[in-house]
Scaffold this active site. Structure first.
Site, PDB file in Angstrom:
ATOM      1  N   ALA A  63       0.693  -1.292  -0.064  1.00 40.91           N
ATOM      2  CA  ALA A  63      -0.043   0.062   0.261  1.00 40.91           C
ATOM      3  C   ALA A  63       0.749   1.093   0.102  1.00 40.91           C
ATOM      4  O   ALA A  63       2.164   0.997   0.323  1.00 40.91           O
ATOM      5  CB  ALA A  63      -0.831  -0.180   1.321  1.00 40.91           C
ATOM      6  N   GLY A 102       0.486  -5.101   0.528  1.00 43.43           N
ATOM      7  CA  GLY A 102      -0.426  -5.151  -0.186  1.00 43.43           C
ATOM      8  C   GLY A 102      -0.343  -5.679  -1.641  1.00 43.43           C
ATOM      9  O   GLY A 102      -1.174  -6.325  -2.488  1.00 43.43           O
ATOM     10  N   GLU A 105      -0.610  -9.321  -1.154  1.00 43.03           N
ATOM     11  CA  GLU A 105      -2.330  -9.582  -1.239  1.00 43.03           C
ATOM     12  C   GLU A 105      -2.651  -9.482  -2.557  1.00 43.03           C
ATOM     13  O   GLU A 105      -3.856 -10.319  -2.761  1.00 43.03           O
ATOM     14  CB  GLU A 105      -2.727  -8.598  -0.069  1.00 43.03           C
ATOM     15  CG  GLU A 105      -2.414  -8.836   1.015  1.00 43.03           C
ATOM     16  CD  GLU A 105      -2.870  -7.800   2.160  1.00 43.03           C
ATOM     17  OE1 GLU A 105      -2.535  -6.729   2.101  1.00 43.03           O
ATOM     18  OE2 GLU A 105      -3.393  -8.060   3.026  1.00 43.03           O
ATOM     19  N   GLU A 125       4.023  -5.750   7.018  1.00 41.56           N
ATOM     20  CA  GLU A 125       3.381  -4.983   7.722  1.00 41.56           C
ATOM     21  C   GLU A 125       3.602  -4.941   8.926  1.00 41.56           C
ATOM     22  O   GLU A 125       3.756  -3.774   9.833  1.00 41.56           O
ATOM     23  CB  GLU A 125       1.744  -5.230   7.523  1.00 41.56           C
ATOM     24  CG  GLU A 125       1.113  -4.828   6.248  1.00 41.56           C
ATOM     25  CD  GLU A 125       1.302  -6.170   5.325  1.00 41.56           C
ATOM     26  OE1 GLU A 125       2.225  -6.918   5.374  1.00 41.56           O
ATOM     27  OE2 GLU A 125       0.641  -6.123   4.147  1.00 41.56           O
TER      28      GLU A 125
HETATM   29  N1  T1G Z   1       4.700   3.453   0.117  1.00 40.58           N
HETATM   30  C1  T1G Z   1       5.228   4.676  -0.119  1.00 40.58           C
HETATM   31  N2  T1G Z   1       6.421   4.790  -0.441  1.00 40.58           N
HETATM   32  C2  T1G Z   1       7.192   3.732  -0.589  1.00 40.58           C
HETATM   33  C3  T1G Z   1       6.829   2.585  -0.198  1.00 40.58           C
HETATM   34  C4  T1G Z   1       5.416   2.417   0.121  1.00 40.58           C
HETATM   35  N3  T1G Z   1       4.751   1.184   0.392  1.00 40.58           N
HETATM   36  N4  T1G Z   1       7.873   1.576  -0.214  1.00 40.58           N
HETATM   37  C5  T1G Z   1       8.969   2.376  -0.704  1.00 40.58           C
HETATM   38  N5  T1G Z   1       8.658   3.773  -0.889  1.00 40.58           N
HETATM   39  C6  T1G Z   1       9.619   4.894  -1.126  1.00 40.58           C
HETATM   40  C7  T1G Z   1      10.600   5.019  -0.275  1.00 40.58           C
HETATM   41  O1  T1G Z   1       9.939   5.950   0.810  1.00 40.58           O
HETATM   42  C8  T1G Z   1      11.640   5.694  -1.093  1.00 40.58           C
HETATM   43  O2  T1G Z   1      11.367   7.256  -1.151  1.00 40.58           O
HETATM   44  C9  T1G Z   1      11.450   4.851  -2.386  1.00 40.58           C
HETATM   45  O3  T1G Z   1      10.070   4.429  -2.371  1.00 40.58           O
HETATM   46  C10 T1G Z   1      12.439   3.688  -2.583  1.00 40.58           C
HETATM   47  O4  T1G Z   1      12.398   3.166  -1.196  1.00 40.58           O
HETATM   48  C11 T1G Z   1      -2.954  -3.126   2.904  1.00 40.58           C
HETATM   49  C12 T1G Z   1      -1.175  -1.922   4.866  1.00 40.58           C
HETATM   50  C13 T1G Z   1      10.417  -2.057  -1.661  1.00 40.58           C
HETATM   51  C14 T1G Z   1      12.022  -3.228  -0.476  1.00 40.58           C
HETATM   52  O5  T1G Z   1       6.143  -2.001   3.853  1.00 40.58           O
HETATM   53  O6  T1G Z   1      10.606  -2.381   1.945  1.00 40.58           O
HETATM   54  O7  T1G Z   1       0.642  -2.764   2.111  1.00 40.58           O
HETATM   55  O8  T1G Z   1      13.121   8.186  -0.195  1.00 40.58           O
HETATM   56  O9  T1G Z   1      14.662   3.697  -0.590  1.00 40.58           O
HETATM   57  O10 T1G Z   1      16.072   0.147  -0.607  1.00 40.58           O
HETATM   58  O11 T1G Z   1      -1.958  -4.851   4.135  1.00 40.58           O
HETATM   59  O12 T1G Z   1      11.144   0.304  -0.064  1.00 40.58           O
HETATM   60  O13 T1G Z   1      13.005   7.858  -2.743  1.00 40.58           O
HETATM   61  O14 T1G Z   1      11.727   9.444  -1.579  1.00 40.58           O
HETATM   62  O15 T1G Z   1      13.355   1.868   0.491  1.00 40.58           O
HETATM   63  O16 T1G Z   1      14.893  -0.282  -3.256  1.00 40.58           O
HETATM   64  C15 T1G Z   1       3.698  -2.678   3.057  1.00 40.58           C
HETATM   65  C16 T1G Z   1       7.997  -0.929   2.303  1.00 40.58           C
HETATM   66  C17 T1G Z   1       3.003  -1.440   3.064  1.00 40.58           C
HETATM   67  C18 T1G Z   1       7.212  -2.226   1.890  1.00 40.58           C
HETATM   68  C19 T1G Z   1      12.579  -1.105  -1.812  1.00 40.58           C
HETATM   69  N6  T1G Z   1       4.928  -2.601   2.041  1.00 40.58           N
HETATM   70  N7  T1G Z   1       9.133  -0.788   1.324  1.00 40.58           N
HETATM   71  O17 T1G Z   1      13.775  -0.818  -1.166  1.00 40.58           O
HETATM   72  O18 T1G Z   1      14.316   1.539  -1.960  1.00 40.58           O
HETATM   73  S1  T1G Z   1       1.654  -1.593   4.119  1.00 40.58           S
HETATM   74  C20 T1G Z   1       6.053  -2.209   2.818  1.00 40.58           C
HETATM   75  C21 T1G Z   1      10.299  -1.463   1.229  1.00 40.58           C
HETATM   76  C22 T1G Z   1       0.533  -2.476   3.260  1.00 40.58           C
HETATM   77  C23 T1G Z   1      -1.511  -3.792   3.185  1.00 40.58           C
HETATM   78  C24 T1G Z   1      -0.736  -3.177   3.925  1.00 40.58           C
HETATM   79  C25 T1G Z   1      11.358  -0.929   0.308  1.00 40.58           C
HETATM   80  C26 T1G Z   1      11.364  -1.707  -1.159  1.00 40.58           C
HETATM   81  P1  T1G Z   1      12.224   8.241  -1.231  1.00 40.58           P
HETATM   82  P2  T1G Z   1      13.926   2.685  -0.722  1.00 40.58           P
HETATM   83  P3  T1G Z   1      15.045   0.094  -1.609  1.00 40.58           P
END
Ligand code: T1G
Length: 678
Positions: A63, A102, A105, A125
């Site tokens: 998400a 997500g 999912e 999450e």
């Molecule tokens: N939402 C918004 N921005 C995100 C994002 C996300 N999920 N993931 C990464 N970014 C932005 C991050 O802030 C950075 O921005 C850029 O992308 C590159 O990220 C409904 C509720 C995918 C493994 O927890 O683990 O889904 O600093 O530097 O090292 O059940 O990003 O460039 O402006 O980390 O290559 C669940 C979180 C959400 C994954 C890539 N998903 N992201 O790593 O790049 S909750 C996560 C990561 C959810 C559902 C629930 C990592 C990555 P900027 P980065 P990276």
């Protein structure tokens, strides 16, 4: 902003493709596009099957976390997932990169899932203080079983494509062109019954043997201590086996919303962005040319020098390590090998990888061997005169344009830089012990440190798996400067009647891995001791004079048994009472609340001073330092976020009540009703 979702016809297969950099987060426009694409497929008889895939570096990575806390914009992800699953034509998720949260999912809602070998899948999450909120905790166990689902949902750690295929989360791992493979795969499913994960029941294992849930919780042990989300995740997976699907989804929603509204999730989402913000240097553009670092020199093969060297060796960067005499050099390289072999015994490295790393290490007694290094890190005794002599010699020997860094934990980097003819190439790289384990790296920017040198250090930190934070030059930089304030109060409390084990207990209850006196025993009470047992001017002197050097001596503040279990010591209590009597302080019993406020509020105040002086770029950087360097509990977001949660007015009032200093910066923020962190 162009529409991130497009559809493509590949014969009778419709591709729904997301192009939403940087990670195809499932923001509102992506969800709307997915819904539109599925409806297009269902409404067109020429479409026999559907592929859902993403452009760029990864399948949906979850998400869009930036949407959290804002008014929801439809359609909501659970509804999009239900629509995908309800599609009357086979839908396959074609996965590359990281299908997370997500994103995983969405894949679970598809009828099939295929991926390239390098892909990873996960439900992280819990690392945001949440649980999956789009039926992931209900579909995954039904697809792969409760036993296989638990680690994914409760730890949040991703798994490889191979592993995902093994447990049944993936139907195939494909080598060729993903889009083409997906088209062929899903076309082969046309006309077959559609496997809907919500209707499967492979999680009978959890039903037959409900003990697996408590067993998992016990096995996870201390790691989950204090966190709310992992327990909620276990409950949600259990519900998948106990309730009909729709009821299970309701239970998941209930658990999810409770977490989403809680402070732990706000704190952990704060930390998610804080860690990423720390990598950015204010006022320095992201494309400043970096200095290539292909060869690193380390001065000193002691505990720190050896640990620092391992970071580079493990990243495949050759290291030349220098000592002043052969025995010390042999000891140092022997410890490095021993550490790698211990890692290999735990299965986290192969024997070949150990030899590969050791093969990159060149021990030497001669400074001349450092001439070709692009970066040299000094890790010698914490004495300014010794460090200046090392830097003077390095300046003469090492090629022009090479970076010279000190691992000092508090000495003045500017003074060290001035002892060279290249102050622009000098900075601090403060590693935390054990240097090959602790993720934090304080990158200390000298007054003359060049932008490209600083940017190179920050990029190199990421290469060696560190979380780097830029610090200005001040005594103790960011972390130790605040630690000193906590230690000051910890010592003062002892003189007023608090027991040292009470002080430690308050920190343990707050969520630290250990309290200040346990830390002293672990590090050694004799750090900085003058080694004269007849000179007893402090409690620590008295402990050292009595041979109570800490865990390594089997006794320090505490007595330790052979399993390192600690027990308070009457001898130490008498030593403290003696010093308290000498100080003439009235003795009283002190509440846990007072202990907590007096230990933590002065740290917040020091953090405010650090910000006011520009020694840290942003408040969230201070949180990153304390979470990664000192074990501040992640679920409170770090000292600055925690202070915002407590309320700055309350912090100021507490400091004043205990007669402790309040910085202008902190007072101004409190009076203006502002926060330290965004
Ligand atoms: N939402 C918004 N921005 C995100 C994002 C996300 N999920 N993931 C990464 N970014 C932005 C991050 O802030 C950075 O921005 C850029 O992308 C590159 O990220 C409904 C509720 C995918 C493994 O927890 O683990 O889904 O600093 O530097 O090292 O059940 O990003 O460039 O402006 O980390 O290559 C669940 C979180 C959400 C994954 C890539 N998903 N992201 O790593 O790049 S909750 C996560 C990561 C959810 C559902 C629930 C990592 C990555 P900027 P980065 P990276």
């Amino acid at each position: 902003m162009s529409d991130p979702i497009r559809t493509e016809r590949h014969g009778d297969v419709l591709h729904i493709v997301s192009d939403n950099p940087p990670v195809n987060a499932l923001g509102a426009s992506v969800r709307q596009g997915l819904e539109r694409g599925i409806r297009e497929a269902m409404g067109d008889d020429d479409v026999k099957a559907v592929v859902i895939r993403c452009d760029g570096r990864t399948f949906f990575a979850g998400a869009d976390i930036t949407e959290f806390g804002k008014p929801p914009v439809g359609p909501m992800l659970p509804d999009v997932c239900d629509l995908i699953e309800a599609c009357d034509k086979p839908v396959v998720a074609a996965i590359h990169g990281t299908a997370l949260g997500g994103g995983c999912e969405v894949a679970l809602a598809c009828h099939y899932r295929i991926a390239v070998p390098s892909a990873k899948l996960g439900l992280p999450e819990v690392k945001l203080g949440l649980i999956p909120g789009a039926a992931g905790t209900q579909r995954l166990p039904r697809l792969v079983g409760a036993q296989a689902a638990l680690p994914l949902v409760v730890t949040g750690d991703p798994i490889s494509a191979r592993k995902a295929q093994e447990i049944g989360l993936l139907d195939a791992v494909v080598e060729g062109d993903l889009a083409e493979e997906a088209t062929a795969f899903v076309r082969s499913k046309v006309g077959q019954p559609l496997p809907r994960t919500s209707q499967m029941n492979r999680n009978e294992d959890g039903v037959r043997n409900p003990a697996i849930f408590d067993d998992f919780r016990k096995q996870a042990g201390r790691k989950l201590h204090g966190f709310d989300a992992p327990n909620a995740a276990i409950e949600a997976v259990r519900a998948a086996g106990e309730l009909p699907y729709a009821k299970g989804v309701e239970r998941e929603r209930e658990l999810f919303m409770k977490l989403m509204m809680g402070t732990q999730s706000a704190a952990m989402r704060h930390y998610f962005f804080a860690e990423r913000a720390a990598a950015k240097i204010e006022g320095v553009s992201g494309d400043v040319p970096l200095i290539p670092v292909n060869k690193v020199g380390i001065i000193g093969a002691g505990t720190m020098g050896g640990g620092i060297a391992m970071n580079f060796l493990s990243a495949g960067i050759p290291v030349t390590i220098l000592e002043v005499e052969q025995a010390a050099l042999d000891r140092g390289t022997g410890v490095i090998r021993k550490n790698y072999e211990a890692t290999a015994r735990k299965g986290r490295m192969t024997a070949d990888q150990v030899e590969q790393a050791m093969g990159l290490l060149s021990p030497t007694l001669s400074y001349d061997d450092l001439a070709g290094c692009d970066l040299v890190i000094e890790a010698v005794f914490e004495d300014m005169a010794i460090k200046k002599e090392v830097f003077r010699r390095l300046d003469q020997v090492v090629k022009d344009g090479a970076i010279l860094a000190s691992n000092t934990s508090y000495l003045d980097i500017d003074e060290i830089a001035r002892s060279t003819a290249r102050p622009g190439y000098v900075l601090g790289l403060h590693f935390f012990s054990p240097a090959n384990v602790m993720r934090l790296l304080e990158v200390v920017r000298g007054a003359e440190t060049r932008d490209d040198v600083l940017a190179t250090a920050m990029a190199l930190a990421k290469t060696i798996g560190k979380v780097a934070v830029v610090s200005g030059v001040c005594d103790g930089f960011i972390g130790n400067r605040m630690l000193a304030k906590r230690q000051e109060q910890a010592n003062a409390l002892l003189m007023e009647g608090a027991k040292y084990w009470e002080v430690d207990e308050v920190m343990l209850d707050f969520g630290f891995p250990m309290g200040p006196f346990q830390m002293a025993d672990l590090a050694g009470t004799d750090i900085g001791w003058h080694r004269d047992p007849s000179r007893v001017e402090s409690v620590r002197d008295a402990l050292c004079a009595a041979g109570r050097f800490g865990q390594k001596a089997g006794k320090g503040f505490y007595d330790y048994d052979e399993t390192r279990q600690r027990k308070p010591s009457d001898e130490v209590e008498a030593i403290i009472a003696d010093f308290a009597a000498r100080e003439g302080r009235p003795q009283r019993s002190i509440t846990a609340d007072e202990i907590r406020e007096r230990l933590l509020y002065p740290m917040v105040n020091e953090g405010a001073l650090i910000l006011d002086e520009g020694m840290a770029q942003r408040a969230s950087d201070i949180d990153v330092v304390w979470i990664n360097g000192y074990g501040w509990p992640l679920y409170t977001g770090g000292p600055m976020f925690w202070a915002d949660t407590v309320g700055l007015t309350k912090v100021v009032e507490g400091l004043e009540r205990h007669g402790l200093p309040v910085s202008d910066y902190l007072r101004r923020k409190a009076e203006a009703g502002e926060r330290l962190t965004r």
